[in-house]
Structures are given as C-alpha cells and as structure tokens.
Design an enzyme around this catalytic site. Structure first.
Site, PDB file in Angstrom:
ATOM      1  N   HIS A 143      -1.629   4.988   9.695  1.00 56.33           N
ATOM      2  CA  HIS A 143      -0.267   5.529   9.714  1.00 56.33           C
ATOM      3  C   HIS A 143      -0.136   6.910  10.472  1.00 56.33           C
ATOM      4  O   HIS A 143       0.521   7.740  10.194  1.00 56.33           O
ATOM      5  CB  HIS A 143       0.473   5.613   8.345  1.00 56.33           C
ATOM      6  CG  HIS A 143       0.557   4.366   7.600  1.00 56.33           C
ATOM      7  ND1 HIS A 143      -0.488   3.737   7.299  1.00 56.33           N
ATOM      8  CD2 HIS A 143       1.578   3.506   7.060  1.00 56.33           C
ATOM      9  CE1 HIS A 143       0.004   2.334   6.604  1.00 56.33           C
ATOM     10  NE2 HIS A 143       1.379   2.581   6.622  1.00 56.33           N
ATOM     11  N   HIS A 157      10.153  -4.097   3.734  1.00 57.12           N
ATOM     12  CA  HIS A 157      10.642  -2.954   3.568  1.00 57.12           C
ATOM     13  C   HIS A 157      11.092  -2.339   5.094  1.00 57.12           C
ATOM     14  O   HIS A 157      10.371  -2.653   6.017  1.00 57.12           O
ATOM     15  CB  HIS A 157       9.643  -1.891   2.966  1.00 57.12           C
ATOM     16  CG  HIS A 157       8.396  -1.584   3.341  1.00 57.12           C
ATOM     17  ND1 HIS A 157       7.442  -2.423   3.572  1.00 57.12           N
ATOM     18  CD2 HIS A 157       7.908  -0.581   3.451  1.00 57.12           C
ATOM     19  CE1 HIS A 157       6.548  -2.040   4.093  1.00 57.12           C
ATOM     20  NE2 HIS A 157       6.627  -0.557   4.237  1.00 57.12           N
ATOM     21  N   GLU A 208       3.887  -5.190   8.682  1.00 55.33           N
ATOM     22  CA  GLU A 208       2.471  -4.737   7.918  1.00 55.33           C
ATOM     23  C   GLU A 208       1.809  -6.204   7.418  1.00 55.33           C
ATOM     24  O   GLU A 208       0.607  -6.077   7.224  1.00 55.33           O
ATOM     25  CB  GLU A 208       2.614  -3.742   7.038  1.00 55.33           C
ATOM     26  CG  GLU A 208       2.690  -2.313   7.390  1.00 55.33           C
ATOM     27  CD  GLU A 208       2.999  -1.347   6.727  1.00 55.33           C
ATOM     28  OE1 GLU A 208       2.948  -0.049   6.777  1.00 55.33           O
ATOM     29  OE2 GLU A 208       3.049  -1.484   5.315  1.00 55.33           O
ATOM     30  N   HIS A 261       0.801  -1.322   0.112  1.00 56.47           N
ATOM     31  CA  HIS A 261      -0.071  -0.106  -0.027  1.00 56.47           C
ATOM     32  C   HIS A 261       0.710   1.304   0.010  1.00 56.47           C
ATOM     33  O   HIS A 261       0.540   2.489   0.389  1.00 56.47           O
ATOM     34  CB  HIS A 261      -0.948   0.013   1.058  1.00 56.47           C
ATOM     35  CG  HIS A 261      -0.393  -0.036   2.553  1.00 56.47           C
ATOM     36  ND1 HIS A 261      -0.684  -0.852   3.684  1.00 56.47           N
ATOM     37  CD2 HIS A 261       0.878   0.600   2.995  1.00 56.47           C
ATOM     38  CE1 HIS A 261       0.060  -0.681   4.837  1.00 56.47           C
ATOM     39  NE2 HIS A 261       0.993   0.208   4.213  1.00 56.47           N
TER      40      HIS A 261
HETATM   41 FE    FE Z   1       2.453   1.282   5.357  1.00 59.27          FE
END
Ligand code: FE
Ligand code: FE
Lengths: 134, 285, 285, 134
Positions: C59, C194, C241, C12
């Site tokens: 977030h 990531h 995530e 995303h």
């Molecule tokens: Fe994210």
C-alpha cells in the site's frame, strides 16, 4: 590473477571461466554489490578512496569481500558474488579499464589482452575477405 | 495512423561515449565503427521519426538488486542520464511521451506481460550512447520523444529470448494501434559478443554474431532457439544483451529489410555492430 | 518432499492491528471477526507449517509509482514492517527463505512470468496483520520462514484475475518441486468487497463476496470470468485485493477442501472474511 | 463534500462514484502522491503539519492539488490524480479515519456513514438466518 574458478553449486550448468549471476551469487554478493551501487555518487567514491576499510565496514562486507578488494582480486570478488555491472563502478575508482580488468582475470598483460582482441578483429577481416561473412 | 519506420540495432560500449567526447571518430581505432553510422544518419534525416522506443538494459543506474524488474517501461514526462560511477554525465535530457508509454503498458498487461511501471526513471549509457551516435548533430534538444524499455540482463534468471521477442511483439501491437500519426523508430542496444568478467574475459564469437545478424531481418525466430544461458555461453556473459535486439526486432511486425550492417572487432572488449532495418506494412498478395 | 498443507485467506484492514493492540478481540464490534480464527489456530497448531508464502499487495511502503511492479517476489534473508505513515511499527521481523524464493523465481521466469526480484523488501500491514491474526501466541519470534509475493492492486492496468491465478499455479509448481521436506502454508490477503474512495465509498457487495467464497475451494476458475475492472465495479475499488486470494488459491494444486469460513460486516469499511482451505495431493482414481 | 465526479477521459469504462487509478490519473497525481509517499517518515509528517504550504511547494504540487488539500476536499484530491492508498497517509496526519473520509466523500455525517455499513451487516445477518449464505 588471484583465486580460481569456483562454481557456486552442484547441479547447475557451468560455463567455463564465466560467472552466472544467479540467486546464489546474488545472495553471496549483496553487500559488495550494494557498496558498488553506492559509487554512482561522487561523494561516496571519495569516501571509499579516503578510507577503504571504513567504507567497506559501513556496507557490512564479509571478510571474503574485503580480502578480494584489498588484494584487487577480481576473480575473488566474482567468487564472493560480485557482479561485473556493479564492480565496474569500483574499477573506475581504482582507475582500471575493462582491459586492465580483463588482463587481471586472464593472467595476461594488458598488451596481451588487447592483442587477443585485435586477433579476433584480424580473423574477422580475413573471413570478410574470403566473403564468408558480410 | 502511426507507422513503425524501422529499427536501429547497435552496441552501447561506454568507451564510445569517451571517444565522441574526445573527437576520435576519425581515429583509426574508432573510424571503422563510426563509419557504420552514415546510412543510419541519412535514413534518419529522410525519415525524421517523431518517437524513439528504445529497448536497453540498465547497468545499475536506475535499478539495483533490491527491486530488479524483468521488464520495466518508462512512463515519465522526461528522462535524464546521470553519473553511473565514472563521473560522466551531461547528456541532453530526453523528452518523454507518457501517453504512448501508458498505451504500451495497457497493451502488454492485456497480453499477459508483467511489467514494472516507472513514472520516474534514469536512463544509462546503454540508451544515451546509441542516441548520441544516431543523432550526432543535434545541438539544443532531441528531435524525438522517448519511451525507454529496460530488460533484465543482470540477474539470472533472465527472460528467455522467446519471451523477449513476444514482449517486443506486444509492444509492436501497441505501436500499431496508437491513434496518433507519429513516425516511430525502435532501437535495441547492447552486444554483440563480449564478456567482461572471469577467466574467459575477452571472449568473442564471430560465428554466433554473424548468425544473429544474418537472421535478424529475415528470420528473427531463428535466434529464439537458444536459451539465455546458451547465449551467455555462445556470445559471452554480456553478449546476452542481444535480448534487447530481439525484443526490438519483435516490435517490427511488418515486412522487414536490412538497409545496412556494420560489424567491427574490437571496440573495447566487444564485437561491435550497427544494423539498420526498415519496416513496411505487410502487403497481402 | 515438501507439502502444501493449505491456504489461509483473509482481510487485512489496518484497524485490525489497532484492535489487537488495544486488546479488543472480545469487544462486541470485533468479536465476530476474531472468532473466525479459532479453526485456523487449531489447524496451525496441528499442521505446524515451516514456511509461509504470502500473496499480498503493498500500500505504498516498499513500492512507489517510480517503480511499480506487477508481480514482486521477495528474496531477502529477512523482512521487516516499518512505519507506513501512521506511526505504527514494531511488528516482529520475519525470517526469510531466500533459497526457496530463488527456486520460485526460477520457476516463474521459466513459465514466462516477468517478476521483479527483491533482495531487500519491507512488508506492510497487508502481510503483518494477517500474520498477527494467524499466530497470536508467538512471543519471541515467528515459527515460519517467509516468502512474500506482492501483486499490484494500486496502478491500473492491474494484472487480470486469470493472470494472477496462473501466476499462483506457477508458484505452486515451484513449491511442489522444492526438494526440502518443509510443510508450506500459502496465504492470500485483502478484500473482500470494500471501497474507500469516491462518492461510492462504503460500497459492499454481499452477493459477489458470497460467490467468491462459495467457489474459492471447489471452482476457483469461476472467479476468472471477471476482469480486474469488473471486480472493481462489483467489489469496490479495494475489493480488487481479491487478486491476492486468487493467486494464493492458484498455488494450491491438489484436492482442496474448505475447513472453515467466516464472513462479517463491517470491519472498518470492509466486508471482512477469513477462510481456511486444506490442500491434499490429488489421488488418481 | 466538495467537487463532483469528473471522469478523466472519454472512451474509458466509467464506474460511477469510483476513481480508476490509470495512467492518466497517475500522471495528474504524481506530485501529490509522491508527497503522500514521503509521509512514511515521521519527520516529513511533522514538516507538513508545521508548514503545509512550504511542504506542498517542495513537492511541486499543482494549484489544483494545493487547493484540494487546503480545503480538505477528498474528491478534489481524487480528481487531481490522488490515489487513496497514498492519500491515506495524509488522512492520518489530518486525524481522519477511513469513515471520516467516507463521510466527507459521500456527503453524509460520520454516523450516517457508519450506519450504512452496519446496515450491510444487518442485511447479511438476515440472509444468513434465511440460509441463503453460509
Ligand atoms: Fe488493503
Ligand atoms: Fe552493456
């Protein structure tokens, strides 16, 4: 006392005379509860007291919400999804204590409502004298 | 090593605050309730706990229906009470103990609870009033550090009594494993039977309350046989606040004895109770 | 009776939104990622799901550290995206399905999860961007009703992968018992490996990502062998995530087959993946 | 790149080059994260851009927070408890993308940082050609 007990949906457990604040109730009552939550701030309480209609409009109350508030109809507020924890803040503005509210909802006078509570106390005393409870 | 000295269980009716403010403790209406606190005061003077872990329910001061947690744990440096809508405020601020808060959060998440973590949190009368009753003589500041834990008693579905008890057990495990040497007191507030709304307003159930008080120390699991809706039916819609008692009792994992009990009807619309339970490390035979 | 048609799993990354806005889908940098969506588009056109249940992480749009829930379930009439700090907004609003939200909440609380119930909720890019990718041709309004479910990937302690999977299973039980005849698609967003911050920024782990993708359909419990901190180490601090993928996969309780997979490096700082899994009621032998 | 990796406490799992945002970090960083959260509103972003010092003061940032922000020292912000999900909003104001941030933290140029990411992509292609991954 206005209105009557109107359980919100079928297939749910009904506790007579009691409003279970579940998701259905929360959906119906979001606006009125949000308005009542705003009464934590004194400026908002004064704004409501000055112009009830304008304040209710600001929080997008439904006609059902408004009618119940105009008529000080606590059961009507509950049927419209009002939650007592939030409505208690409105009651404060209206200078209604929990026993005034109790009387309004049970169709008794405040003195009768208080007497009923005291009767529970008397019953407890009696049980304690009999040694049935500590 | 830390110790859990005991637990204080009490009603938190807003009117109590006004009675204190007006100096009505000796008034015939209020005296029977306030008299139940003498043993608590003596015990607190003897035990001098450093930490208060308080299970209570928020009544729409810090939480609203936009974000309503099932279990919320405070992790702030300090906490304040604020106006809940009746213009009453001015309670002394509560010093926090964020290092213990996080230790508790780590434990409960490890134990598969799903708390909401609150690094800013206002506490309402359900915490403020019991604290005023328990420590009536503190002029300047509180003698304890606070970890507030709020349980949802507002929005159904409520957590079950069993879930609340297990949550309390998990908090208790965290307290036991805390490496500090603090003495800890737990508190559960609310109840006993009462109902504010509906045609059944004024409902009180002496029998159920007595069942709860009789079993709180010796067999708290007896209280888990009912669902939260059962309790709403038995004890009234605000009687479900006993979930806070159940969680606090869960946090006491040693040998528990009842030191005092007071039960008085009515305070406002409520069957009011105050209980003091002592907690001792279980000694193996 | 409702059916869970399948699940869409995807990254995303915020930059994807800008690429769409700038019409860069055919750009050599972006094409390999967007090409992974063709099978999803075909499948959605065929299946035409009525409901989207989306597991994602906020977030810092709707939740902050003052009240940070482990699991939050939206129960609003509708949801909007708003400015997250970069001046980007204007995504079409999402119609809610509060009756299903409450059905899910009732189930998960019954199953001893402790959600935060959200009757007002903003949804951020972690939901908005996957929806834009999955339904690129909707001009006026979305063809589905939404139940958003946010999982904490911000504040440690995070829920464990096992807890997230079981939470997803509980949501899946709710979807199965929903009396409506809607067709439901679940979505899990975020990842894959990531890391944005620290001296290890730019960390990517092809091996771990491949392990996750290989097992997602056939043996999702293989992903539960790691703790959330293990995953942070393996997949990078934002690689956690994948908890959203794990929960979404948990909600698919039938026979699950992988229909498509795309894995491309890099999109922004991320190993980007898109997977489509189909869900069939398990047929007993 | 300024500052070095400074794990917050002993006895905790350390992931090299990685900042686990646990309760200790959250306590250290509350003010900076709260300030960054305020940047969801454009008016606040403009207020910060106009007068960084005044805006930081308004959110009670510590000297450590302020110093790291003045020096655009991302590692310093992380050591002071900043969380990347909130810091990303500050980065937007400073017109830094995730790859600029990545380069700042890893002590490389932006081109080097991007090249390292592309190298992962090349490795993946190679593995796919060998059929080791789908
Ligand atoms: Fe994210
Ligand atoms: Fe209460």
């Amino acid at each position: 006392m206005n209105g009557t007990f109107d359980p919100p949906a079928t297939g749910k457990r009904v506790i007579p005379g009691t409003y279970v604040f579940d998701g259905d109730a929360a959906r119906r009552g979001f606006a009125i509860n949000e308005m009542c939550f705003s009464f934590n701030e004194d400026a908002n309480r004064r704004a409501f007291a000055e112009d009830e209609e304008a304040y209710m409009e600001r929080f997008h109350l439904s006609e059902e919400h408004k009618k119940a508030i105009r008529e000080r109809d606590v059961i009507g507020m509950l049927n419209a999804g009002g939650n007592i924890y939030y409505l208690a803040k409105l009651a404060g503005i209206l200078k209604l204590g929990v026993q005034d509210i109790g009387a309004l909802q049970t169709g008794t006078t405040v003195d009768e409502f208080k007497a009923a509570l005291l009767a529970h106390g008397a019953k407890l005393k009696e049980l304690q004298t009999q040694g049935e409870t500590a | 090593m830390s110790t859990i000295a005991g637990g204080i269980f009490t009603s938190h009716v807003p009117g109590i605050g006004q009675a204190i403010a007006k100096g009505l403790k000796q008034d015939p209406y209020w005296k029977p309730f306030f008299d139940g606190w003498h043993t608590v005061h003596d015990w607190l003077k003897r035990e001098k706990p450093d930490v208060l872990v308080c299970f209570y329910n928020d009544h729409g001061l810090n939480f609203f229906l936009d974000k309503l947690p099932t279990f919320a744990i405070g992790a702030a440096d300090g906490y304040r009470h604020e106006d809940e809508g009746w213009g009453i405020s001015g309670y002394k601020p509560y010093p926090g103990m964020p290092e213990l808060s996080w230790h508790i959060i780590e434990q409960v998440v490890h134990d598969e609870f799903d708390p909401t973590m609150c690094q800013k949190m206002l506490v309402d009368h359900a915490l403020a009033i019991p604290v005023e009753m328990a420590w009536p003589d503190e002029e300047e500041s509180w003698p304890f550090k606070l970890v507030p834990i709020a349980i949802n008693t507002v929005q159904y579905p409520l957590p079950s009594p069993k879930r609340c008890f297990e949550f309390g057990r998990s908090v208790g495990r965290a307290l036991e494993s805390w490496p500090g040497d603090e003495k800890i007191v737990v508190m559960g507030t609310g109840g006993l039977s009462h109902q504010l709304e509906g045609e059944r307003a004024g409902h009180i159930n002496i029998e159920y309350d007595t069942f709860c008080m009789d079993n709180l120390s010796r067999d708290p699991e007896a209280l888990l046989q009912h669902s939260s809706l059962d309790i709403a039916e038995l004890a009234g819609s605000q009687g479900v606040e006993i979930l806070n008692w159940i969680a606090a009792r869960g946090a006491m994992r040693g040998s528990v004895t009842e030191l005092s009990r007071n039960y008085h009807i009515p305070i406002s619309n409520t069957a009011a109770a105050t209980m003091l339970l002592e907690n001792h490390e279980t000694v193996l035979a």
